[in-house]
Design an enzyme around this catalytic site. Structure first.
Site, PDB file in Angstrom:
ATOM      1  N   ARG A 171       8.149   4.668   1.869  1.00 35.08           N
ATOM      2  CA  ARG A 171       8.909   5.226   2.988  1.00 35.08           C
ATOM      3  C   ARG A 171       9.429   6.636   2.715  1.00 35.08           C
ATOM      4  NH1 ARG A 171      10.403   1.157   6.637  1.00 35.08           N
ATOM      5  NH2 ARG A 171      10.133  -0.933   5.793  1.00 35.08           N
ATOM      6  N   HIS A 192       4.341   1.317  -8.055  1.00 34.42           N
ATOM      7  CA  HIS A 192       3.246   0.336  -8.021  1.00 34.42           C
ATOM      8  C   HIS A 192       2.366   0.479  -9.263  1.00 34.42           C
ATOM      9  CE1 HIS A 192       3.905   1.188  -3.569  1.00 34.42           C
ATOM     10  NE2 HIS A 192       4.081  -0.107  -3.608  1.00 34.42           N
ATOM     11  N   LYS A 204      13.205  -2.838  -8.030  1.00 35.49           N
ATOM     12  CA  LYS A 204      13.710  -2.010  -6.914  1.00 35.49           C
ATOM     13  C   LYS A 204      14.105  -2.893  -5.736  1.00 35.49           C
ATOM     14  CE  LYS A 204      13.160   1.251  -3.471  1.00 35.49           C
ATOM     15  NZ  LYS A 204      12.578   0.564  -2.388  1.00 35.49           N
ATOM     16  N   ASP A 205      13.326  -3.968  -5.531  1.00 33.99           N
ATOM     17  CA  ASP A 205      13.621  -4.924  -4.465  1.00 33.99           C
ATOM     18  C   ASP A 205      14.237  -6.160  -5.115  1.00 33.99           C
ATOM     19  OD1 ASP A 205      12.249  -3.566  -2.050  1.00 33.99           O
ATOM     20  OD2 ASP A 205      10.771  -3.447  -3.640  1.00 33.99           O
ATOM     21  N   GLY A 242       0.790  -1.225   0.000  1.00 32.24           N
ATOM     22  CA  GLY A 242       0.000   0.000   0.000  1.00 32.24           C
ATOM     23  C   GLY A 242       0.823   1.276   0.000  1.00 32.24           C
ATOM     24  N   TYR A 243       0.124   2.348   0.269  1.00 35.60           N
ATOM     25  CA  TYR A 243       0.621   3.720   0.088  1.00 35.60           C
ATOM     26  C   TYR A 243       1.249   3.820  -1.308  1.00 35.60           C
ATOM     27  CZ  TYR A 243       0.342   8.267   1.848  1.00 35.60           C
ATOM     28  OH  TYR A 243      -0.077   9.551   2.020  1.00 35.60           O
TER      29      TYR A 243
HETATM   30  P1  AMP Z   1       5.784  -2.556  -1.513  1.00 39.08           P
HETATM   31  O1  AMP Z   1       4.415  -1.974  -1.431  1.00 39.08           O
HETATM   32  O2  AMP Z   1       6.876  -1.588  -1.176  1.00 39.08           O
HETATM   33  O3  AMP Z   1       5.910  -3.878  -0.796  1.00 39.08           O
HETATM   34  O4  AMP Z   1       6.036  -2.877  -3.045  1.00 39.08           O
HETATM   35  C1  AMP Z   1       5.115  -3.638  -3.792  1.00 39.08           C
HETATM   36  C2  AMP Z   1       5.739  -3.954  -5.115  1.00 39.08           C
HETATM   37  O5  AMP Z   1       6.052  -2.742  -5.782  1.00 39.08           O
HETATM   38  C3  AMP Z   1       7.053  -4.733  -4.963  1.00 39.08           C
HETATM   39  O6  AMP Z   1       7.129  -5.712  -5.994  1.00 39.08           O
HETATM   40  C4  AMP Z   1       8.089  -3.659  -5.149  1.00 39.08           C
HETATM   41  O7  AMP Z   1       9.318  -4.140  -5.655  1.00 39.08           O
HETATM   42  C5  AMP Z   1       7.409  -2.756  -6.154  1.00 39.08           C
HETATM   43  N1  AMP Z   1       7.983  -1.404  -6.091  1.00 39.08           N
HETATM   44  C6  AMP Z   1       8.163  -0.649  -4.975  1.00 39.08           C
HETATM   45  N2  AMP Z   1       8.781   0.500  -5.285  1.00 39.08           N
HETATM   46  C7  AMP Z   1       9.026   0.469  -6.615  1.00 39.08           C
HETATM   47  C8  AMP Z   1       9.647   1.365  -7.536  1.00 39.08           C
HETATM   48  N3  AMP Z   1      10.157   2.526  -7.154  1.00 39.08           N
HETATM   49  N4  AMP Z   1       9.705   0.994  -8.833  1.00 39.08           N
HETATM   50  C9  AMP Z   1       9.191  -0.192  -9.246  1.00 39.08           C
HETATM   51  N5  AMP Z   1       8.595  -1.076  -8.427  1.00 39.08           N
HETATM   52  C10 AMP Z   1       8.505  -0.754  -7.131  1.00 39.08           C
END
Ligand code: AMP
Length: 296
Positions: free
Chosen positions: A181, A31, A143-144, A25-26
């Protein structure tokens, strides 16, 4: 778009094969690029929103994680989501934390060294999403990068019939990798946070000029990061894209990864490297301010 709370409701509502985008989220443009790519497949696009407690070592970090379901649902819908799945903790952990998934060495280096149990939490929740949603495809951000390696290992090891697709990192206009974050970074240290991408881009420049030696690459990037004393680097490593194990030289597809704390906020970033051409992938830069900073 419909909003559902249970795995059963997702399966009942999906009228075709599913493309899944797991998130905490957020939502931001990173995303959105995943959701857009999922919806382009023509599959039913499912976006999950679940802030997974088991991947946070520190409960204060879990509590501080930004949360706004109505905002996320609106952004997901605009990006092409068909089914927005926002389960409760009981739906995801019906037996508490009794059943877990671990993926061995792929989670040990880098993030694994600084966030004990983190990837077990990630692998467990992704396994539950794969089992409960039964997607044909799942989209994750590069990114991850280590997480992506963990998810592919999980997929192969448990034989989930799902195609895992990695999407480029989306960055703010100034190069900072988008992360939920980023909203927690104080204005006073926002500029200092650019030290992460600056360090990685200097490594990328050296690699594109032919440098394959990991120690030399890390030295260059560390010296750039060291110019910003407010940035506390946790690790800076060159790692194999598939196994996420640190490597001594770039003789296979790799990524250069950094983790650092800036004003108490922990950030991670990386750039990918093609072993044959030494071309680097630094991701995509936004041309305007991110939606992260719009008023709720
Ligand atoms: P998160 O909500 O941070 O757990 O991320 C959800 C998905 O979005 C994960 O597969 C992340 O790798 C991807 N994600 C987060 N930030 C980015 C970004 N800046 N660029 C591309 N994908 C992202």
């Amino acid at each position: 778009m419909i909003i559902v709370r249970t795995f059963g409701e997702v399966r009942a509502a999906a009228h075709s094969a599913v493309s899944l985008v797991p998130t905490m989220g957020y939502l931001h443009e990173g995303h959105m690029s995943l959701i857009g790519a999922a919806s382009q497949t023509g599959d039913t696009t499912v976006v999950s929103l679940f802030v997974n407690p088991t991947q946070f070592g520190d409960s204060a970090d879990f509590v501080a994680y930004p949360h706004n379901e109505a905002r996320d649902a609106a952004i997901a819908e605009a990006a092409g989501c068909d089914i927005f799945f926002a389960p409760s903790a009981d739906e995801v952990y019906p037996l508490g934390h009794r059943v877990t998934v671990s993926v061995g060495g792929v989670g040990d280096a880098m993030e694994g060294r600084f966030r004990h149990g983190h990837f077990e939490g990630v692998a467990t929740v992704v396994a539950k999403l794969f089992a409960g949603v039964q997607p044909r495809r799942a989209f994750f951000g590069r990114k991850d990068a280590q997480q992506l390696a963990v998810v592919r290992t999980l997929r192969d090891g448990l034989r989930f019939p799902v195609e895992v697709i990695g999407m480029p990192t989306v960055r703010e206009q100034d190069g900072l990798a988008l992360s939920s974050r980023n909203t927690q970074i104080g204005k006073g240290v926002r500029r200092e946070a650019l030290s992460l991408s600056r360090a990685l881009f200097s490594a990328a420049d050296a690699i594109e000029q032919g440098e394959r030696d990991s120690a030399a690459i890390a030295k260059i990037a560390r010296s750039v990061a060291a110019a910003t004393p407010q940035v506390e680097v946790e690790y800076l490593e060159v790692a194999d894209s598939m196994s996420a194990a640190p490597i001594e030289e770039i003789d296979r597809d790799a990524f250069v990864a950094i983790a650092a704390k800036v004003g108490g906020v922990r950030l991670i970033d990386n750039i990918a490297v093609d072993a044959v051409t030494l071309a680097t992938d630094r991701g995509i830069m936004l041309d305007k301010q991110s939606i992260l900073y719009e008023e709720d």
